[in-house]
Design a protein around this motif. Structure first.
Motif, PDB file in Angstrom:
ATOM      1  N   TYR A  47      11.854 -12.748   4.571  1.00 21.54           N
ATOM      2  CA  TYR A  47      11.758 -13.583   3.222  1.00 21.54           C
ATOM      3  C   TYR A  47      11.568 -14.675   3.538  1.00 21.54           C
ATOM      4  N   SER A  48      11.226 -15.443   4.499  1.00 21.77           N
ATOM      5  CA  SER A  48      10.220 -16.138   5.215  1.00 21.77           C
ATOM      6  C   SER A  48       8.624 -16.268   5.579  1.00 21.77           C
ATOM      7  N   THR A  49       8.614 -14.730   4.985  1.00 25.16           N
ATOM      8  CA  THR A  49       7.064 -14.092   5.857  1.00 25.16           C
ATOM      9  C   THR A  49       5.744 -14.448   4.856  1.00 25.16           C
ATOM     10  N   ASP A  50       5.142 -14.918   5.154  1.00 29.84           N
ATOM     11  CA  ASP A  50       3.655 -14.845   4.724  1.00 29.84           C
ATOM     12  C   ASP A  50       3.214 -13.901   5.006  1.00 29.84           C
ATOM     13  N   PHE A  51       3.371 -13.065   3.863  1.00 33.29           N
ATOM     14  CA  PHE A  51       2.060 -11.573   4.234  1.00 33.29           C
ATOM     15  C   PHE A  51       0.576 -11.568   3.453  1.00 33.29           C
ATOM     16  N   GLY A  52       0.361 -13.170   3.412  1.00 26.71           N
ATOM     17  CA  GLY A  52      -1.163 -13.181   2.547  1.00 26.71           C
ATOM     18  C   GLY A  52      -0.958 -12.207   1.430  1.00 26.71           C
ATOM     19  N   LYS A  53      -2.100 -11.809   0.869  1.00 25.32           N
ATOM     20  CA  LYS A  53      -2.932 -10.748   0.177  1.00 25.32           C
ATOM     21  C   LYS A  53      -3.060  -9.535   0.722  1.00 25.32           C
ATOM     22  N   GLU A  54      -3.652  -9.094   2.051  1.00 26.44           N
ATOM     23  CA  GLU A  54      -3.549  -7.569   2.102  1.00 26.44           C
ATOM     24  C   GLU A  54      -2.467  -7.372   4.015  1.00 26.44           C
ATOM     25  N   GLY A  55      -2.149  -6.243   3.731  1.00 23.99           N
ATOM     26  CA  GLY A  55      -1.788  -5.854   5.378  1.00 23.99           C
ATOM     27  C   GLY A  55      -1.320  -4.073   5.249  1.00 23.99           C
ATOM     28  N   LEU A  56      -0.717  -3.602   6.311  1.00 24.17           N
ATOM     29  CA  LEU A  56      -0.341  -2.567   6.356  1.00 24.17           C
ATOM     30  C   LEU A  56       1.765  -2.764   6.501  1.00 24.17           C
ATOM     31  N   SER A  99       9.046  -4.383  -2.406  1.00 28.74           N
ATOM     32  CA  SER A  99       9.859  -5.874  -3.932  1.00 28.74           C
ATOM     33  C   SER A  99       9.368  -7.334  -2.732  1.00 28.74           C
ATOM     34  N   GLU A 100       9.360  -7.368  -1.763  1.00 28.06           N
ATOM     35  CA  GLU A 100       9.125  -9.059  -1.255  1.00 28.06           C
ATOM     36  C   GLU A 100       7.939  -9.588  -0.972  1.00 28.06           C
ATOM     37  N   VAL A 101       7.305  -7.744  -0.763  1.00 34.20           N
ATOM     38  CA  VAL A 101       5.539  -8.281  -0.933  1.00 34.20           C
ATOM     39  C   VAL A 101       5.114  -8.236  -2.024  1.00 34.20           C
ATOM     40  N   SER A 102       5.111  -7.605  -3.274  1.00 39.45           N
ATOM     41  CA  SER A 102       5.043  -7.857  -4.875  1.00 39.45           C
ATOM     42  C   SER A 102       5.127  -9.665  -5.123  1.00 39.45           C
ATOM     43  N   ARG A 103       6.509  -9.564  -4.974  1.00 41.90           N
ATOM     44  CA  ARG A 103       6.983 -10.929  -5.032  1.00 41.90           C
ATOM     45  C   ARG A 103       6.272 -12.049  -4.719  1.00 41.90           C
ATOM     46  N   ASN A 104       5.560 -11.755  -3.574  1.00 39.55           N
ATOM     47  CA  ASN A 104       5.270 -13.448  -2.224  1.00 39.55           C
ATOM     48  C   ASN A 104       3.450 -12.511  -2.833  1.00 39.55           C
ATOM     49  N   GLN A 121       2.627 -11.714  -5.610  1.00 37.14           N
ATOM     50  CA  GLN A 121       1.992 -11.915  -7.652  1.00 37.14           C
ATOM     51  C   GLN A 121       2.573 -13.047  -7.919  1.00 37.14           C
ATOM     52  N   HIS A 122       3.832 -14.423  -6.643  1.00 33.77           N
ATOM     53  CA  HIS A 122       3.333 -15.847  -6.552  1.00 33.77           C
ATOM     54  C   HIS A 122       2.269 -16.216  -6.768  1.00 33.77           C
ATOM     55  N   ARG A 123       1.649 -15.397  -5.819  1.00 29.82           N
ATOM     56  CA  ARG A 123       0.052 -16.385  -5.099  1.00 29.82           C
ATOM     57  C   ARG A 123      -0.655 -16.668  -6.337  1.00 29.82           C
ATOM     58  N   VAL A 124      -0.795 -15.618  -7.382  1.00 30.92           N
ATOM     59  CA  VAL A 124      -2.079 -15.082  -8.229  1.00 30.92           C
ATOM     60  C   VAL A 124      -1.834 -16.443  -9.313  1.00 30.92           C
TER      61      VAL A 124
END
Length: 165
Positions: A102-111, A155-160, A162-165
């Motif tokens: 919940y405090s991870t910055d996933f950026g816009k791409e990854g595995l 879910s968290e990646v999606s939230r993270n 979408q929040h950036r858009v």
């Protein structure tokens, strides 16, 4: 329903750029595999990359558990060590001792790398993780089912993102 078994092209770096994909290391349970495919479909993840010993995606129980999502999600089998070694994307690995999801910055791409139900991610694959992450435990349960954990990560990646858009 009858569908043609697809023959996906060989994996290439550019097909994974700019988005997230799931990577599965040794998933054994057909129900988990089908559920993960369905989760990927729900969250708009187009590709799942599996270790060669992951359960067969055309196992009848996998097909049933995917509830039709198998027709929309590309599932690839490959040597994960080679694939992850050459990938120029961040690899977020699900480990019990990782950083809080919940405090991870996933950026816009990854595995998003998930491990085997009983053994987790193999040590040789763990070495290729860019960032170890975990779902913080609040109660006393020893672990989460891999499909449930995959859903929370997606879910968290999606939230993270979408929040950036």
């Amino acid at each position: 329903a009858q569908i043609k078994i697809p023959d996906w092209p060989l994996l290439s770096e550019k097909q994974f750029k700019g988005r997230f994909s799931l990577v599965l290391d040794g998933i054994q349970d057909p129900g988990n595999m089908g559920t993960i495919i369905r989760i990927a479909d729900w969250f708009g993840i187009n590709d799942i990359i599996c270790s060669e010993d992951t359960v067969d995606v055309y196992n009848p129980k996998v097909v049933q558990a995917s509830m039709g999502s198998l027709a929309r999600v590309k599932v690839h089998y490959t040597d994960l060590t080679k694939f992850l070694s050459s990938a120029k994307l961040p690899v977020f690995g699900a480990l019990l001792n990782g950083a809080n999801i919940y405090s991870t910055d996933f950026g816009k791409e990854g595995l998003l790398l998930m491990g085997n139900e009983g053994n987790g991610i193999r040590p040789e694959i763990q070495k290729l993780i860019t960032e170890a992450i975990t779902i913080p435990r609040i109660g006393k349960a020893e672990s989460l089912n891999v499909a449930i954990a995959a859903a929370l990560f997606c879910s968290e990646v999606s939230r993270n993102t979408q929040h950036r858009v």
